[in-house]
Design an enzyme around this catalytic site. Structure first.
Site, PDB file in Angstrom:
ATOM      1  N   CYS A  42      80.843  29.437 -14.111  1.00 51.14           N
ATOM      2  CA  CYS A  42      80.724  29.204 -15.546  1.00 51.14           C
ATOM      3  C   CYS A  42      81.719  28.168 -16.065  1.00 51.14           C
ATOM      4  O   CYS A  42      81.720  27.038 -15.620  1.00 51.14           O
ATOM      5  CB  CYS A  42      80.873  30.554 -16.263  1.00 51.14           C
ATOM      6  SG  CYS A  42      80.212  30.614 -17.933  1.00 51.14           S
ATOM      7  N   LYS A  68      87.280  34.285 -10.570  1.00 50.60           N
ATOM      8  CA  LYS A  68      87.273  33.251 -11.614  1.00 50.60           C
ATOM      9  C   LYS A  68      88.706  32.991 -12.067  1.00 50.60           C
ATOM     10  O   LYS A  68      89.449  33.928 -12.394  1.00 50.60           O
ATOM     11  CB  LYS A  68      86.416  33.735 -12.778  1.00 50.60           C
ATOM     12  CG  LYS A  68      86.070  32.682 -13.813  1.00 50.60           C
ATOM     13  CD  LYS A  68      85.081  33.267 -14.808  1.00 50.60           C
ATOM     14  CE  LYS A  68      84.594  32.240 -15.806  1.00 50.60           C
ATOM     15  NZ  LYS A  68      83.588  32.830 -16.728  1.00 50.60           N
ATOM     16  N   GLU A  98      76.475  34.381 -11.874  1.00 53.16           N
ATOM     17  CA  GLU A  98      77.723  35.053 -12.240  1.00 53.16           C
ATOM     18  C   GLU A  98      77.437  36.505 -12.633  1.00 53.16           C
ATOM     19  O   GLU A  98      76.501  36.795 -13.379  1.00 53.16           O
ATOM     20  CB  GLU A  98      78.377  34.309 -13.412  1.00 53.16           C
ATOM     21  CG  GLU A  98      79.728  34.863 -13.816  1.00 53.16           C
ATOM     22  CD  GLU A  98      80.332  34.117 -14.991  1.00 53.16           C
ATOM     23  OE1 GLU A  98      81.560  33.985 -15.036  1.00 53.16           O
ATOM     24  OE2 GLU A  98      79.567  33.660 -15.877  1.00 53.16           O
TER      25      GLU A  98
END
Length: 290
Positions: free
Chosen positions: A164, A128, A49
């Site tokens: 994540c 995300k 990420e």
């Protein structure tokens, strides 16, 4: 005669320090690692990420210092010469790439991921779904296109990715499962086993110096690499390097193991009850002006 995909795929996972807040060096390092992974026989290489230009660790504690202009200027634009160079590197070395990056879109930032095929075309470009906790002070949220996160790649399989804390969202994970992934890339910033103290994350000495996190309560000590590869049954296939070392983790994935795991438990197949429980999805990208 139909082409039968190989039952084995060699993959590479990166455990390297980012080129902190330096887009040209970040692109150069990315291309070098793509080449190295391909030269070592990998068909797919993954990056963490915000690999470009490095995860902005300073957001996790309050102090006077921050570098919003530095990360904005050094974030990667999806339609840019820098991204085209990375795509060309994938094509030159005939390797698929899953890239995590801070995306600069018209001056706003998003935690984004791209899946690039071995011909250098971007097959998936997603953001995300929800920036995590303090990330919301810097990064925006995604819209419907973020749900298109799995794609078929020749010689590799159906590759998908999440970032994540997206992995804590059961509905998002179920939607990902339902796209019939062969390989899942779980992208995280540096994360190491909790020691019982207040710390959560860590990084390199250079990262600590660049982001000025030495006096913070988190991300203030060197270390934090924890890359690994797991099989479909959760078994560890390839362990990581020591947390302060850079390097690749390689594995030969046995894709037939997926059939064994699904034969035992398939939460989107024989072990599901769509007559009782189902998921509604809105994939439409929402725009600011309609």
């Amino acid at each position: 005669m139909s082409h039968q995909p190989s039952s084995t795929v060699r993959v590479a996972v990166t455990q390297f320090e980012p080129a902190w807040l330096d887009l040209p060096k970040a692109v150069e390092k990315t291309c070098r690692l793509i080449r190295e992974a391909a030269e070592n026989g990998a068909k797919l290489v993954s990056f963490p990420e915000c690999w470009i230009p490095g995860y902005p660790a300073w957001i996790w504690y309050v102090r006077e210092y921050s570098c919003p202009s530095s990360i904005s200027k050094n974030s990667l634009q999806a339609d840019s010469a820098e991204m085209r160079r990375i795509c060309q590197s994938a094509a030159d070395h005939h390797i698929a790439v899953v890239l995590g990056f801070s995306e600069n879109f018209k001056g706003s930032l998003y935690i984004s991921q791209a899946i690039i095929n071995a011909e250098g075309s971007i097959e998936v470009l997603r953001r995300k779904l929800k920036a995590t906790h303090m990330e919301r002070t810097m990064f925006g949220d995604a819209s419907g296109s973020a749900l298109q996160n799995v794609v078929e790649l020749p010689d590799v399989g159906r590759v998908g990715t999440l970032a994540c804390w997206e992995h804590t969202q059961p509905l998002l994970k179920y939607h990902t499962y339902h796209q019939r992934e062969t390989i899942h890339v779980a992208a995280w910033p540096p994360l190491y086993e909790h020691d019982g103290g207040p710390g959560l994350y860590s990084m390199s000495k250079e990262g600590i110096a660049t982001l000025r996190t030495a006096s913070g309560v988190t991300m203030n000590t060197p270390g934090g690499g924890s890359s690994a590869i797991f099989g479909p049954d959760g078994r560890l296939v390839a362990d990581g390097l020591p947390e302060t070392e850079e390097g690749f983790i390689y594995a030969e994935l046995q894709l037939d193991d997926i059939l064994k795991a699904k034969g035992f438990l398939d939460v989107c197949g024989h072990y599901s009850r769509p007559d009782l429980l189902w998921l509604g999805v809105d994939k439409k990208e929402k725009t600011h002006v309609v």
